[in-house]
Design a protein around this motif. Sequence first.
Motif, PDB file in Angstrom:
ATOM      1  N   GLN A   1      86.019  38.881  47.564  1.00  0.00           N
ATOM      2  CA  GLN A   1      86.464  40.223  47.150  1.00  0.00           C
ATOM      3  C   GLN A   1      87.830  40.203  46.459  1.00  0.00           C
ATOM      4  OE1 GLN A   1      85.850  43.289  49.784  1.00  0.00           O
ATOM      5  NE2 GLN A   1      83.851  42.488  49.608  1.00  0.00           N
ATOM      6  N   LEU A   2      88.441  39.164  46.589  1.00  0.00           N
ATOM      7  CA  LEU A   2      89.823  39.335  45.754  1.00  0.00           C
ATOM      8  C   LEU A   2      89.831  38.590  44.479  1.00  0.00           C
ATOM      9  CD1 LEU A   2      92.314  38.577  49.104  1.00  0.00           C
ATOM     10  CD2 LEU A   2      91.711  40.729  47.793  1.00  0.00           C
ATOM     11  N   ASP A   3      88.529  38.424  43.993  1.00  0.00           N
ATOM     12  CA  ASP A   3      88.553  37.575  42.788  1.00  0.00           C
ATOM     13  C   ASP A   3      89.274  36.343  42.737  1.00  0.00           C
ATOM     14  OD1 ASP A   3      86.756  39.060  41.582  1.00  0.00           O
ATOM     15  OD2 ASP A   3      88.364  40.677  40.998  1.00  0.00           O
ATOM     16  N   GLY A   4      89.543  35.597  43.698  1.00  0.00           N
ATOM     17  CA  GLY A   4      90.266  34.378  43.800  1.00  0.00           C
ATOM     18  C   GLY A   4      91.718  34.568  43.931  1.00  0.00           C
ATOM     19  N   SER A   5      92.297  35.711  44.417  1.00  0.00           N
ATOM     20  CA  SER A   5      93.682  35.745  44.146  1.00  0.00           C
ATOM     21  C   SER A   5      94.323  34.634  45.189  1.00  0.00           C
ATOM     22  CB  SER A   5      94.135  37.246  44.862  1.00  0.00           C
ATOM     23  OG  SER A   5      95.329  37.423  45.177  1.00  0.00           O
ATOM     24  N   ASP A   6      95.581  34.154  44.567  1.00  0.00           N
ATOM     25  CA  ASP A   6      96.090  32.978  45.379  1.00  0.00           C
ATOM     26  C   ASP A   6      97.667  33.617  45.939  1.00  0.00           C
ATOM     27  OD1 ASP A   6      96.703  30.548  46.232  1.00  0.00           O
ATOM     28  OD2 ASP A   6      98.059  30.109  44.719  1.00  0.00           O
ATOM     29  N   ASN A   7      97.662  35.006  46.123  1.00  0.00           N
ATOM     30  CA  ASN A   7      98.599  35.694  46.620  1.00  0.00           C
ATOM     31  C   ASN A   7      98.472  35.673  48.199  1.00  0.00           C
ATOM     32  OD1 ASN A   7     100.024  38.281  48.022  1.00  0.00           O
ATOM     33  ND2 ASN A   7     100.793  38.189  45.976  1.00  0.00           N
ATOM     34  N   TYR A   8      99.460  35.100  48.737  1.00  0.00           N
ATOM     35  CA  TYR A   8      99.169  34.877  50.339  1.00  0.00           C
ATOM     36  C   TYR A   8      99.082  36.183  51.121  1.00  0.00           C
ATOM     37  CZ  TYR A   8     100.639  34.052  55.088  1.00  0.00           C
ATOM     38  OH  TYR A   8     100.537  33.844  56.491  1.00  0.00           O
ATOM     39  N   ASP A   9     100.095  37.321  50.806  1.00  0.00           N
ATOM     40  CA  ASP A   9      99.699  38.447  51.582  1.00  0.00           C
ATOM     41  C   ASP A   9      98.559  39.086  51.331  1.00  0.00           C
ATOM     42  OD1 ASP A   9     102.482  38.244  52.552  1.00  0.00           O
ATOM     43  OD2 ASP A   9     103.484  39.148  50.876  1.00  0.00           O
ATOM     44  N   GLU A  10      98.140  39.201  49.910  1.00  0.00           N
ATOM     45  CA  GLU A  10      96.855  39.800  49.826  1.00  0.00           C
ATOM     46  C   GLU A  10      95.761  39.244  50.402  1.00  0.00           C
ATOM     47  OE1 GLU A  10      95.790  40.092  45.472  1.00  0.00           O
ATOM     48  OE2 GLU A  10      97.740  41.148  45.010  1.00  0.00           O
ATOM     49  N   PHE A  11      95.614  37.803  50.503  1.00  0.00           N
ATOM     50  CA  PHE A  11      94.569  37.226  51.082  1.00  0.00           C
ATOM     51  C   PHE A  11      94.634  37.391  52.789  1.00  0.00           C
ATOM     52  CE2 PHE A  11      91.596  33.725  51.863  1.00  0.00           C
ATOM     53  CZ  PHE A  11      90.908  33.833  50.930  1.00  0.00           C
ATOM     54  N   TYR A  12      95.896  37.213  53.336  1.00  0.00           N
ATOM     55  CA  TYR A  12      95.986  37.530  54.546  1.00  0.00           C
ATOM     56  C   TYR A  12      95.369  38.855  54.992  1.00  0.00           C
ATOM     57  CZ  TYR A  12      98.406  38.477  59.212  1.00  0.00           C
ATOM     58  OH  TYR A  12      98.661  38.387  60.707  1.00  0.00           O
ATOM     59  N   ASN A  13      95.925  39.807  54.204  1.00  0.00           N
ATOM     60  CA  ASN A  13      95.719  41.348  54.708  1.00  0.00           C
ATOM     61  C   ASN A  13      94.181  41.630  54.637  1.00  0.00           C
ATOM     62  OD1 ASN A  13      98.399  42.051  55.468  1.00  0.00           O
ATOM     63  ND2 ASN A  13      98.958  42.550  53.154  1.00  0.00           N
ATOM     64  N   LYS A  14      93.562  41.108  53.417  1.00  0.00           N
ATOM     65  CA  LYS A  14      92.245  41.372  53.256  1.00  0.00           C
ATOM     66  C   LYS A  14      91.381  40.360  54.351  1.00  0.00           C
ATOM     67  CE  LYS A  14      90.005  43.308  50.874  1.00  0.00           C
ATOM     68  NZ  LYS A  14      89.349  44.656  50.942  1.00  0.00           N
ATOM     69  N   PHE A  15      91.676  39.360  54.699  1.00  0.00           N
ATOM     70  CA  PHE A  15      90.963  38.429  55.488  1.00  0.00           C
ATOM     71  C   PHE A  15      91.215  38.984  56.959  1.00  0.00           C
ATOM     72  CE2 PHE A  15      90.346  35.004  58.801  1.00  0.00           C
ATOM     73  CZ  PHE A  15      89.207  34.451  58.312  1.00  0.00           C
ATOM     74  N   TYR A  16      92.543  39.709  57.323  1.00  0.00           N
ATOM     75  CA  TYR A  16      92.427  40.259  58.813  1.00  0.00           C
ATOM     76  C   TYR A  16      91.696  41.599  58.666  1.00  0.00           C
ATOM     77  CZ  TYR A  16      94.868  41.417  62.883  1.00  0.00           C
ATOM     78  OH  TYR A  16      95.051  41.619  64.305  1.00  0.00           O
ATOM     79  N   GLN A  17      91.817  42.214  57.624  1.00  0.00           N
ATOM     80  CA  GLN A  17      91.022  43.379  57.646  1.00  0.00           C
ATOM     81  C   GLN A  17      89.508  43.326  57.797  1.00  0.00           C
ATOM     82  OE1 GLN A  17      91.298  45.495  53.609  1.00  0.00           O
ATOM     83  NE2 GLN A  17      89.593  46.770  54.352  1.00  0.00           N
ATOM     84  N   LEU A  18      88.915  42.147  57.411  1.00  0.00           N
ATOM     85  CA  LEU A  18      87.441  41.734  57.353  1.00  0.00           C
ATOM     86  C   LEU A  18      87.054  41.431  58.758  1.00  0.00           C
ATOM     87  CD1 LEU A  18      86.762  40.508  53.916  1.00  0.00           C
ATOM     88  CD2 LEU A  18      86.491  42.709  54.504  1.00  0.00           C
ATOM     89  N   ILE A  19      88.116  40.736  59.765  1.00  0.00           N
ATOM     90  CA  ILE A  19      87.355  40.435  60.831  1.00  0.00           C
ATOM     91  C   ILE A  19      87.177  41.674  61.697  1.00  0.00           C
ATOM     92  CG2 ILE A  19      88.576  39.562  62.939  1.00  0.00           C
ATOM     93  CD1 ILE A  19      90.767  37.971  61.502  1.00  0.00           C
ATOM     94  N   GLY A  20      85.972  41.491  62.399  1.00  0.00           N
ATOM     95  CA  GLY A  20      85.543  42.591  63.194  1.00  0.00           C
ATOM     96  C   GLY A  20      84.513  43.387  62.220  1.00  0.00           C
ATOM     97  N   ASP A  21      84.605  43.304  60.937  1.00  0.00           N
ATOM     98  CA  ASP A  21      83.520  44.202  60.177  1.00  0.00           C
ATOM     99  C   ASP A  21      82.209  43.825  60.368  1.00  0.00           C
ATOM    100  OD1 ASP A  21      82.209  45.388  57.824  1.00  0.00           O
ATOM    101  OD2 ASP A  21      84.431  45.615  56.941  1.00  0.00           O
ATOM    102  N   ASN A  22      81.366  44.791  60.509  1.00  0.00           N
ATOM    103  CA  ASN A  22      80.023  44.256  60.663  1.00  0.00           C
ATOM    104  C   ASN A  22      79.111  44.144  59.281  1.00  0.00           C
ATOM    105  OD1 ASN A  22      79.665  44.644  63.575  1.00  0.00           O
ATOM    106  ND2 ASN A  22      79.644  47.008  63.232  1.00  0.00           N
TER     107      ASN A  22
END
Length: 166
Positions: free
Chosen positions: A26-47
């Motif tokens: 989703q993030l095209d391999g972004s190594d930015n901690y905040d981007e990765f954290y926020n996207k990962f957290y957002q996807l938790i629970g997504d069907n």
Amino acid sequence: MLEYHFNNLGGWAGDLQTLMINTYIQLDGSDNYDEFYNKFYQLIGDNDFSLSMKDLYADTDAYNIYTLLDGTSNCLADSTKTYYSDGYKKRYSSFTNNWNRETILNLVKTYTNTNYLLDIDMLRWPLFNESNKVDGTEYYNFSENQSNASAEAFTDFLMHQLQKER
């Protein structure tokens, strides 16, 4: 690989690693901690992704029911009935063994690192191998930022669920 790794990878840890791959894509391999954290957290629970709430309930409930069965003469039907009559109300407390945040985070980090250590040999987690590539990537080498962001996002999610049970 130790048996408990197989058990975890067949449940919550396998879903966690798959969601890391999904987040990476989703993030095209972004190594930015905040981007990765926020996207990962957002996807938790997504069907639409591997750590949907249905998956989390199935994984946590299976672990908790297994724990009720382990070392007892209870049958599966009795343990399941007991769990769903009242035990499910403390689903995440049971699943995390009432551990503190640091202990949970250390366990989760075991599965968010690209490799794991078994005695003195460094081995790659199976889901991160090239045979599992989904986007043309030869294999996944997660950076320390990506690994830590995933581990901390999942741990924070669990801590939030624990807070709701109190």
